[in-house]
Write a protein that holds these residues in place. Structure first.
Motif, PDB file in Angstrom:
ATOM      1  N   ARG A 433       0.838  -1.209   0.000  1.00 45.86           N
ATOM      2  CA  ARG A 433       0.000   0.000   0.000  1.00 45.86           C
ATOM      3  C   ARG A 433       0.872   1.258   0.000  1.00 45.86           C
ATOM      4  O   ARG A 433       0.587   2.226  -0.720  1.00 45.86           O
ATOM      5  N   GLU A 436       2.296   1.744  -3.456  1.00 42.50           N
ATOM      6  CA  GLU A 436       1.271   2.276  -4.363  1.00 42.50           C
ATOM      7  C   GLU A 436       1.031   3.759  -4.120  1.00 42.50           C
ATOM      8  O   GLU A 436       0.868   4.539  -5.075  1.00 42.50           O
ATOM      9  N   GLU A 437       0.999   4.178  -2.849  1.00 37.03           N
ATOM     10  CA  GLU A 437       0.794   5.598  -2.541  1.00 37.03           C
ATOM     11  C   GLU A 437       1.939   6.440  -3.089  1.00 37.03           C
ATOM     12  O   GLU A 437       1.720   7.544  -3.615  1.00 37.03           O
TER      13      GLU A 437
END
Length: 549
Positions: A433, A436-437
């Protein structure tokens, strides 16, 4: 009478003989000396000629050797002069870059200094006005309260000191806020420009795809209309033939009708026997049939007129479709021109940014990997393609490496033909995550890092080369065999031209690391069962010195 020899005559004859012998010996000596001198001169002359010939030969060879050395020295001097000129050119370029950077920093420093002076002057003016107001209040209070003058003086001094400190803190805080706002404004402007470019490219790509689809639909409609037009023309020809036949039948019907009227008149005049009545009924039936044929003929005429009108409408529709097709082709050319202009600007800026940050190249990228069963980090060294071959792709990959965007990512897939890695972690949801950010913040996810593809046939997907995936990164892959047919540019009748995936580098060191990755245990879909993390990444030169710091 023979005189007998005397002692004097014998002495004379012997003396004469000795003199004659001496003369002969002297002559022989002189002759020998002359012959010896001649022979010696001849021998000396031949030796002299040999010596001169040898000296001339040695001198000639020495001259040739000296001439060759001179030519080599001259070529060496020319090469050295050329190398020195190239180095001087590079030094001038670096000097110009440093001078521009210094001028920019100097201008920025002057602007910041002027802004600081301006803020300080405003703060001082406000503080001065406040001090004046406090002084007036203090004077008024002093006049009214003389007993508290000493205490008020002390409080005024403390107030002035506190006010000065507050003014200084306020000015510093405002300067920091203005710097932060300026930086954020510049950053937002850059992000807006990049997003606008990406949106424009996306819209242009969609418009091009829509234009292509519309062109295909228009072509299919044109083909369908042409086929219908051919069928209509055949139908018109058939109807013309039927119309001619109907006209002939109509004329025959008129003749029959006239003969029937004449026969009816004759029958009225001559009476109406049974045979005439039957003949009259038959004629009525024939007249009815002729009437139906006449109605069919009228219907055929109306159908012919309708087909003629439909043919005109089809011609008008065909002209309209052709006009729209030309408009779509023109609009497609305009969009292609705009897209080409934007791509050229992006290419120019990418090349300029790479030269300013990393120099003229060549460029190398070093990836450090951590295997689950090994405490030591393993490295893979990549040599990138020349900057001029694909500037946008090289700039994007170097930016990803310099910003450490792949650090924390993994190698997640190992198949027979490719080894895939990038900022993805299938073993840790939280880390995935965060990756991805970071990609979304940089604008590299989910629509890819590249704004457009730059596949070059001279840099095919051969074994141990590296390329971006179909989306355009930031996920990359190593070719484990020649994949040019599957990942390069292709053309088919159904799909048309398909741009290949950019192949922008090759492995120059760490082949054993790649082999080790391919031999690791695999799970479903050829995914690696254990995570192999990319723990660090660097842009380096030929001496492995880090660039772009």
């Amino acid at each position: 009478q023979d005189p007998s020899p005397t002692p004097n005559s014998d002495a004379k004859s012997s003396a004469f003989g000795r003199v004659l012998l001496l003369v002969q010996i002297f002559i022989a000596l002189i002759t020998g000396a002359i012959l010896g001198g001649y022979l010696s001169a001849h021998i000396l002359e031949s030796e002299y000629q040999n010596i001169v010939a040898n000296l001339q030969s040695d001198h000639h060879s020495s001259l040739l050797h000296t001439q060759n050395d001179y030519i080599k020295c001259q070529s060496g001097l020319t090469a050295e002069q050329r190398y020195n000129e190239q180095e001087m050119t590079k030094l001038r370029i670096h000097a110009d870059q440093n001078e521009r950077a210094f001028q920019q920093r100097a201008e920025q420093y002057v602007n910041e200094t002027n802004m600081a002076y301006k803020v300080a002057n405003e703060g001082l003016e406000r503080a001065s006005s406040r001090v004046k107001m406090e002084a007036e209040k203090h004077e008024y209070t002093k006049q009214q309260l003389s007993d508290a003058s000493s205490r008020l003086n002390t409080e005024a001094e403390e107030h002035k000191s506190t006010q000065l400190q507050l003014s200084e803190a306020s000015s510093r805080w405002k300067m920091e806020v203005e710097k932060h706002e300026s930086t954020m404004l510049q950053f937002n402007q850059v992000n807006k420009r990049v997003q606008a470019i990406r949106n424009t490219l996306t819209e242009q790509t969609r418009a091009l795809e829509a234009a292509k689809n519309e062109r295909k639909e228009t072509d299919s409609q044109l083909q369908h209309l042409l086929s219908e037009l051919d069928a209509a023309e055949e139908e018109l020809d058939r109807r013309d033939i039927e119309r001619a036949e109907c006209d002939e039948h109509h004329r025959e019907m008129l003749k029959c009708h006239d003969s029937l009227e004449e026969a009816l008149a004759n029958a009225v005049n001559a009476g109406t026997p049974a045979s005439l009545v039957e003949e009259r009924e038959a004629m009525k039936k024939t007249a009815a049939q002729l009437a139906r044929v006449w109605e069919q003929k009228e219907e055929l005429v109306q159908q012919v007129q309708w087909l003629t009108e439909e043919e005109g409408a089809k011609d008008a529709l065909f002209a309209e479709i052709e006009s729209k097709s030309k408009e779509a082709e023109y609009e497609r050319g305009v969009w292609e021109m705009k897209a080409r202009s934007i791509m050229e600007k992006i290419t120019f800026r990418s090349r300029k940014d790479v030269l300013e940050k990393f120099g003229p190249g060549p460029y190398y990228v070093k990836l450090s990997l951590a295997f689950p069963s090994s405490p030591e980090h393993k490295t893979i060294l990549l040599e990138l393609a020349p900057l001029d071959s694909m500037p946008h792709t090289i700039h994007t990959f170097l930016t990803i490496i310099q910003k450490k965007l792949v650090t924390g990512g993994t190698f997640l897939l190992s198949r027979e033909h490719i080894l895939v890695g990038g900022p993805v972690d299938a073993h840790n949801i939280e880390n995935n995550r965060e990756l991805e950010e970071r990609m979304m913040y940089e604008g590299y996810f989910p629509n890819g890092a590249l704004l457009f593809k730059e596949y070059k046939p001279e840099y095919p997907h051969e074994q141990y080369t590296v390329g971006f995936n179909q989306v355009g990164g930031p996920i990359f892959y190593f070719n484990l065999k020649d994949n040019t047919d599957g990942h390069g540019s292709t053309y088919t009748k159904d799909e048309g031209y398909k741009e290949g995936e950019p192949c922008f580098g090759k492995v120059v060191d760490g082949f054993d690391v790649i082999q080790r990755l391919t031999e690791m245990p695999k799970g479903d879909g050829d995914s690696l069962e254990s995570a192999v993390y990319i723990v660090d990444s660097h842009v380096v030169d030929t001496q492995h010195n880090e660039l772009g710091m």
